[in-house]
Design a protein around this motif. Sequence first.
Motif, short mmCIF file in Angstrom:
data_model
loop_
_atom_site.label_atom_id
_atom_site.label_comp_id
_atom_site.label_asym_id
_atom_site.label_seq_id
_atom_site.Cartn_x
_atom_site.Cartn_y
_atom_site.Cartn_z
N MET A 28 54.09 38.36 54.94
CA MET A 28 55.38 38.52 55.16
C MET A 28 55.87 37.58 56.56
O MET A 28 55.26 37.87 57.61
CB MET A 28 55.89 39.94 55.47
N LYS A 29 56.68 36.82 56.52
CA LYS A 29 56.97 35.63 57.62
C LYS A 29 57.83 36.30 58.74
O LYS A 29 58.08 35.74 59.72
CB LYS A 29 57.58 34.51 56.96
N LEU A 30 58.57 37.68 58.47
CA LEU A 30 59.29 38.05 59.46
C LEU A 30 58.82 39.02 60.61
O LEU A 30 58.15 39.71 60.35
CB LEU A 30 60.50 38.75 58.77
N VAL A 31 59.42 38.72 61.62
CA VAL A 31 59.42 39.86 62.95
C VAL A 31 60.68 40.15 63.32
O VAL A 31 61.58 39.15 63.65
CB VAL A 31 58.50 39.55 64.09
N VAL B 273 51.69 42.36 56.55
CA VAL B 273 51.80 41.62 57.89
C VAL B 273 51.28 40.09 57.85
O VAL B 273 51.97 39.29 57.92
CB VAL B 273 51.26 42.24 59.10
N LYS C 193 55.21 33.63 62.63
CA LYS C 193 56.52 34.57 62.14
C LYS C 193 57.77 33.69 62.55
O LYS C 193 57.82 32.94 63.68
CB LYS C 193 56.32 35.91 62.61
N THR C 194 59.00 33.88 61.82
CA THR C 194 60.24 33.84 62.08
C THR C 194 60.73 35.18 62.90
O THR C 194 60.50 36.40 62.44
CB THR C 194 61.17 33.32 61.19
N PHE C 195 61.47 34.90 64.14
CA PHE C 195 61.96 36.24 64.71
C PHE C 195 63.56 36.31 64.52
O PHE C 195 64.12 35.39 64.70
CB PHE C 195 61.66 35.96 66.08
N VAL D 59 46.79 38.88 62.34
CA VAL D 59 47.52 37.81 62.74
C VAL D 59 47.58 37.40 64.28
O VAL D 59 47.69 36.01 64.45
CB VAL D 59 48.97 37.90 62.16
N ASN E 134 56.14 48.91 67.08
CA ASN E 134 56.22 48.36 65.49
C ASN E 134 57.27 49.41 64.72
O ASN E 134 57.13 49.30 63.38
CB ASN E 134 54.98 48.23 64.78
N ALA F 12 55.48 36.07 68.63
CA ALA F 12 55.83 36.24 67.00
C ALA F 12 55.81 34.72 66.36
O ALA F 12 55.32 34.51 65.32
CB ALA F 12 57.36 36.72 66.81
N PHE G 197 57.31 44.31 62.31
CA PHE G 197 56.50 43.50 61.26
C PHE G 197 56.58 44.19 60.02
O PHE G 197 57.11 45.48 59.90
CB PHE G 197 54.81 43.53 61.53
#
Length: 283
Positions: free
Chosen positions: A149-152, A146, A177-179, A22, A118, A172, A142
Amino acid sequence: MSNIKTIGVIGAGQMGRGIAQVAAQAGLDTALFDVNSEGLSAGVEFIQKQMLRGVEKKKWSDSVATEVMARIQPCQALEELKDCDLLIEAATENKQIKFQIFKDLDKIAKESAILATNTSSISITEIAAATGRPEQVVGMHFMNPVPVMKLVEGIRGLETSEAVFDTVEAVAIKMGKTFIKVQDVAGFAINRILMPMINEAVYTLYEGVATVEDIDTGMKLGCNQPMGPLELADFIGLDTCLAIMEVLHEGLGDTKYRPCPLLKKYVLAKRFGRKSGRGFYEY
Ligand code: CAA
């Protein structure tokens, strides 16, 4: 964020290879390090396969896949990461290994470099204390897989500076990604919620309330989860699930986090889930 151009990823396993993918897809020059040469090659090959699959599915063009692969530099010496602006450690979830990596990174990384981990459960504050720059150490958790999946989950250690936290949030976001912002407490937020649910599913099995298949079918069809909790435990690794439950139990001191004896027994039997070929299911 504008100062982050190069990323170093430590560990080419399941998580590290996904993070490297990513990062490279976000246009960042990415150095992927692993001590194990076979693991490193396997990681790069996996990313290559994912990029080619994306071409077949018409998610991106052949030239994009080639550009992304060209941005990934496999490394076998940690010193090769010395010019990276941001280092993201995704090595084995073991305190001593991580502390040593952070001591080494602190020695080789340039002064301005941010050191992220991580880790899914080890204290960011404690990892940061292994370095001489705790204000530049931060958690970037993460999710697996990875690229999907949209999240950090961003975790602030005791000494993490605002500027560093803002920078990793921007990175991120650049990675698509959404943080979310979380404090450094055992299990952080995601595993604090997810692991007791998985552990409870194991207790449900252990007490003979329902079968493996019925527990998973129930949670998939009844709660719209993409995977049932036992299938998800196999996917994450039962050893990892147990380690995180132990961190919650020890760190928060409440008996509600007691790991299920069946989970312990499976780990003792080396039934780690997908990665060992057997967990609650056979693979
Ligand atoms: N790497 C990259 N891409 C992958 C992948 C992987 N390992 N596995 C699946 N994918 C991609 C596929 O290529 C496919 O992409 P397209 O839709 O673009 O074609 C997409 O994901 C869906 O895959 P599949 O159709 O093969 O399978 P699926 O629909 O069953 O989805 C899944 C697979 C995404 C893994 C889904 O089952 C899921 O979301 N499961 C839950 C995962 C989860 O909860 N992860 C968090 C675990 S907790 C954690 O990571 C933190 C911790 O600290 C323990």
